[in-house]
Design an enzyme around this catalytic site. Structure first.
Site, PDB file in Angstrom:
ATOM      1  N   ASP A  17       0.820  -1.313  -0.209  1.00 43.12           N
ATOM      2  CA  ASP A  17      -0.151   0.064  -0.051  1.00 43.12           C
ATOM      3  C   ASP A  17       0.750   1.311  -0.046  1.00 43.12           C
ATOM      4  OD1 ASP A  17      -2.669   1.249   0.739  1.00 43.12           O
ATOM      5  OD2 ASP A  17      -1.655   1.989   2.211  1.00 43.12           O
ATOM      6  N   GLU A  44       0.461  -0.634  -5.046  1.00 44.24           N
ATOM      7  CA  GLU A  44      -0.637   0.308  -5.076  1.00 44.24           C
ATOM      8  C   GLU A  44      -0.137   1.754  -5.009  1.00 44.24           C
ATOM      9  OE1 GLU A  44      -3.606   2.976  -3.602  1.00 44.24           O
ATOM     10  OE2 GLU A  44      -1.865   2.455  -2.479  1.00 44.24           O
TER      11      GLU A  44
END
Length: 650
Positions: free
Chosen positions: A284, A326
């Protein structure tokens, strides 16, 4: 590659580690470590070579890799070997994903077990379970403010529940995707608590400052991620008596990767979840990993070096595990997260095709594929051993991140066009039936992003509320058109839970104080299993969408041309409403597939003569793979119905 300095250091490290412990069956580990060590050493040296503790940190790194390999379960080591032999396994057209919140989809991990059959019925065999690590209630950012990386949040269950779920998924040949939040922790993480208590070691895990002088210099070039709810990039911590960098929310402290201990800790966490059975790890916020004064603190070269180092290390201990980047950034930047090797991905094998997603929604709003065609042409060619995640909807907002130059080339003015899109999808444009919400609106620039479920953005919510049959049918067509585009484009299609039954916006988040200021929760609903049961009843909206998506997925898996081997060709046709591309099979030499999407509210003709000159449509009858129908050509054109698509065997 053999290089004397690095391998001399490796020999010293291994001698020291063998004296401390003698784990067995390390032959494959030593082989992979030897093959990757020069790259690991070079990257680590570039990032941290000027530190006096460089050799000590290198030893800590190798010790971490060895320890995690020694504890890796034998069945996962077997999978590693299989995937090393078939190293392009994830490029197959058979993989179809779904992203879901564990508690939104099925209450908890235990409840997911009986719900796996729904995914199999649909054809989904790759499941992204959104963050399940321990987070503070009320300050979790949907699971992305982690308090303990190696503990499952009690709201979701236990490791016993998790292991049962993983075991069932393996038996069903389903892949598991898990999140690791690599950029920041919760301010209640053990590291943050120790930093708050004055521990200098852990204060160096973050960016902490006694006064505003350095933060103010950072702020000169750092943009705000959430200007409405989290303005600025630094927060004063009263107990610590310092400013701390908090790019996303005041309770999410950014990690300092200029400290090698942070990198090694995070690598240990990645391998922990790899050893628990994750096939793919979604990293992330990777664009934010390296902070540098005078820059935007995004997409820095060192962030890429960190990802390369993580990948090389993972290939030593768990080579069958893939990384997802991401990074929701521009096409010229996102392509770098595959790595800069000529063929193989050396950072992340998979990346989100956010530009394609945003361009598809632009085509829905404008009813034209002009910007879509231009934007796709300007996405750089990806590496051979890398692939996109293609999606129409995710847990996050929809950003309008296509380039200004592309917008101008399409004949629009960038600022006014983006405002039109926000107005259109929030239902504030005449003729729009969309029911989205403006997210992250910047009052200074007027920029905003878009929240809302796929079905609500497509007009289904408005149509059902007004009992408008024609509008309902048109909304269903738009939903299926978007799915048809992501399932055929090239990459791994990632559906979002609830979309296959037309789930609408959920306003219940407004009653939750911890969520009420974040309207992205409108498209993070609880799965309505009573509505899901309607997928078996002909004549219902749920039946129409579910059966059509299920059919598309089944057909996709049967078509070798849909495997992702850089085997897509975008075709220019003389109709601004159509998006047309071909897929071909380089390996099996099977028939090509021509994908045609019509984004207009009216049927549109596709002229066949130019395509026939390219070798398409050499026969009088044309077959649509999805419907199975044989289409007849009239007046040298093929008519594509409104808001519809074809997969033509051509």
């Amino acid at each position: 590659m053999y290089e004397q300095i690095s391998h001399s250091l490796l020999n010293d490290i291994l001698v020291e580690l063998r004296q401390k412990s003698k784990p067995q069956n390390l032959q494959l580990f030593y082989t992979r470590l030897g093959a990757n060590f020069y790259a690991i050493y070079s990257l680590f040296n570039t990032l941290y070579g000027n530190r006096p503790d460089f050799k000590e940190q290198m030893r800590n790194l190798v010790e971490t890799l060895m320890r995690q390999y020694a504890t890796r379960p034998s069945h996962l080591k077997k999978t590693d070997l299989e995937r090393e032999k078939d190293h392009n396994w994830f490029l197959s057209q058979k993989w179809v994903g779904m992203a879901l919140y564990c508690d939104g989809y099925a209450d908890n991990l235990q409840g997911m077990l009986p719900r796996l059959s729904y995914l199999q019925e649909l054809g989904v065999n790759l499941v992204h379970i959104m963050p399940i690590c321990d987070c503070p209630e009320g300050k979790s950012d949907g699971g992305y403010a982690v308090r303990d990386y190696c503990k499952i949040d009690s709201r979701f269950g236990t490791f016993k529940d998790f292991d049962k779920l993983v075991d069932s998924m393996k038996k069903r040949d389903m892949l598991l995707v898990l999140d690791v939040v690599v950029n920041h922790t919760s301010d209640q993480h053990e590291w943050a608590e120790k930093a708050r208590e004055g521990d200098k070691t852990y204060q160096d895990y973050y960016f902490t400052f006694d006064d505003r002088s350095i933060p103010d210099i950072y702020e000169e070039s750092m943009p705000e991620v959430f200007p409405e709810t989290a303005p600025g990039n630094f927060t004063w911590d009263e107990k610590m008596g310092k400013w701390v960098m908090t790019v996303f929310n005041h309770y999410q402290w950014d990690l300092n990767y200029q400290n090698p201990s942070v990198l090694i800790e995070m690598l240990d966490i990645l391998l922990f979840w790899a050893n628990r059975g994750a096939d793919i790890l979604r990293l992330d916020a990777v664009a934010f990993l390296w902070k540098k004064i005078g820059s935007s603190c995004q997409n820095e070269r060192e962030a890429h070096l960190i990802l390369q180092l993580m990948k090389d290390c993972c290939q030593v201990t768990a080579p069958g595990v893939l990384f997802i980047a991401e990074a929701i950034v521009s096409p010229t930047e996102i392509i770098k997260y595959f790595g800069e090797d000529a063929i193989n991905a050396k950072e992340c094998e998979i990346a989100y095709n956010a530009t394609y997603m945003a361009l598809l929604w632009d085509a829905v709003a404008t009813k034209k594929a002009i910007l879509l065609n231009i934007g796709i042409q300007n996405i750089p060619q990806k590496l051979e051993r890398a692939t996109w995640l293609n999606y129409a909807r995710s847990h996050d907002d929809i950003g309008l991140g296509f380039s200004d130059s592309d917008i101008v080339s399409a004949g629009y003015e960038p600022l006014s066009h983006r405002r039109f899109l926000v107005d259109y999808f929030t239902g504030n444009f005449e003729g729009s039936l969309a029911a989205g919400l403006a997210f992250g609106r910047n009052l200074e620039t007027g920029d905003a992003r878009i929240s809302g479920s796929l079905a609500s953005l497509a007009g289904l919510k408005h149509a059902l509320e007004n009992n408008d049959v024609n509008a309902t049918n048109m909304a269903i067509k738009i939903i299926l058109l978007l799915h048809g585009m992501i399932l055929s484009f090239g990459g791994i299609p990632m559906l979002y839970y609830g979309d296959a039954i037309g789930t609408l916006n959920d306003d219940s988040y407004l009653n939750d104080e911890s969520k009420s200021t974040d309207n992205r929760w409108a498209h993070r609903p609880k799965m309505d299993w009573n509505r899901a049961m309607l997928r078996t009843q002909p004549g219902t909206v749920e039946y129409s969408i579910f059966c059509a998506v299920k059919k598309m997925i089944a057909v996709r898996k049967e078509v070798p041309a849909f495997a992702d081997r850089n085997n897509r060709e975008l075709l220019n046709v003389d109709n601004p409403h159509l998006f047309v591309f071909s897929r071909f099979d380089q390996i099996n030499n099977s028939p090509r597939v021509l994908v045609v999407g019509n984004f207009d509210d009216e049927p549109q003709p596709l002229k066949l003569s130019p395509l026939q000159h390219m070798g398409f449509f050499q026969h009088e009858l044309i077959k649509d793979l999805v419907s199975g129908e044989t289409l007849h050509v009239t007046d040298e054109s093929l008519i594509c119905p409104a808001r519809s698509f074809y997969w033509l065997q051509a």
